[in-house]
Motif scaffolding. Structure first.
Motif, mmCIF file in Angstrom:
data_model
loop_
_atom_site.group_PDB
_atom_site.id
_atom_site.type_symbol
_atom_site.label_atom_id
_atom_site.label_comp_id
_atom_site.label_asym_id
_atom_site.label_seq_id
_atom_site.Cartn_x
_atom_site.Cartn_y
_atom_site.Cartn_z
ATOM 1 N N SER A 148 -1.504 1.325 -5.236
ATOM 2 C CA SER A 148 -1.624 1.521 -3.797
ATOM 3 C C SER A 148 -3.090 1.600 -3.375
ATOM 4 O O SER A 148 -3.511 0.942 -2.421
ATOM 5 C CB SER A 148 -0.894 2.805 -3.382
ATOM 6 O OG SER A 148 -1.107 3.074 -2.017
ATOM 7 N N LYS B 250 -4.955 -1.214 -1.110
ATOM 8 C CA LYS B 250 -5.520 -0.774 0.164
ATOM 9 C C LYS B 250 -6.983 -1.193 0.269
ATOM 10 O O LYS B 250 -7.435 -1.678 1.299
ATOM 11 C CB LYS B 250 -5.393 0.742 0.317
ATOM 12 C CG LYS B 250 -5.865 1.239 1.658
ATOM 13 C CD LYS B 250 -5.586 2.717 1.844
ATOM 14 C CE LYS B 250 -5.996 3.142 3.243
ATOM 15 N NZ LYS B 250 -5.593 4.504 3.542
ATOM 16 N N VAL C 32 0.840 -1.201 0.000
ATOM 17 C CA VAL C 32 0.000 0.000 0.000
ATOM 18 C C VAL C 32 0.874 1.249 0.000
ATOM 19 O O VAL C 32 0.619 2.184 -0.756
ATOM 20 C CB VAL C 32 -0.958 0.011 1.225
ATOM 21 C CG1 VAL C 32 -1.675 1.337 1.349
ATOM 22 C CG2 VAL C 32 -1.956 -1.142 1.131
ATOM 23 N N SER C 33 1.911 1.276 0.831
ATOM 24 C CA SER C 33 2.726 2.489 0.942
ATOM 25 C C SER C 33 3.696 2.684 -0.218
ATOM 26 O O SER C 33 3.967 3.826 -0.603
ATOM 27 C CB SER C 33 3.487 2.500 2.267
ATOM 28 O OG SER C 33 4.383 1.427 2.338
ATOM 29 N N ASN D 4 1.949 3.545 -9.549
ATOM 30 C CA ASN D 4 2.183 3.339 -8.123
ATOM 31 C C ASN D 4 0.989 3.778 -7.279
ATOM 32 O O ASN D 4 0.545 3.049 -6.399
ATOM 33 C CB ASN D 4 3.450 4.073 -7.697
ATOM 34 C CG ASN D 4 4.102 3.474 -6.482
ATOM 35 O OD1 ASN D 4 4.159 2.261 -6.330
ATOM 36 N ND2 ASN D 4 4.600 4.327 -5.624
#
Length: 106
Positions: free
Chosen positions: A85, A89, A66-67, A81
């Motif tokens: 993400s 999530k 996620v990060s 990206n």
């Protein structure tokens, strides 16, 4: 029959919340078993998940998928990206409620 497993988490990690309570980044879920994102995209499947990241600044665990998904999916173009993400999530319901049905012992 109850299966016992030993997991190791950072000494400063917050205590695991009760099932259904707000997620606090304790990392128990990702240390105990791979999530659907990990199972689908990260090989080999392992525990703890290789995308489980300790944040010293936040004093909690973060999901690396996620990060910073491109860090773990080298084939992912940088422009995807943010979209990846958000998708991951949502897929794993990160930062919502604790869904780790794990009993801890000292």
């Amino acid at each position: 029959m109850q299966v016992q497993q030993t997991i190791t988490i950072h000494a400063s990690a917050p205590s695991k919340p009760a099932l259904g309570q707000a997620c606090n980044g304790c990392g128990v879920c990702c240390a105990a078993e791979p999530c659907p994102v990990s199972l689908a995209l990260l090989w080999p499947h392992q525990t703890p998940c290789k995308a489980l990241i300790w944040s010293e600044a936040k004093q909690r665990y973060l999901c690396g998928m996620v990060s910073s998904p491109a860090q773990f999916l080298r084939w992912l173009p940088g422009r995807f990206n943010v979209a990846a993400s958000r998708l991951f999530k949502r897929w794993i319901a990160a930062d919502t409620v604790c869904d780790a049905d794990v009993e801890l012992s000292e």
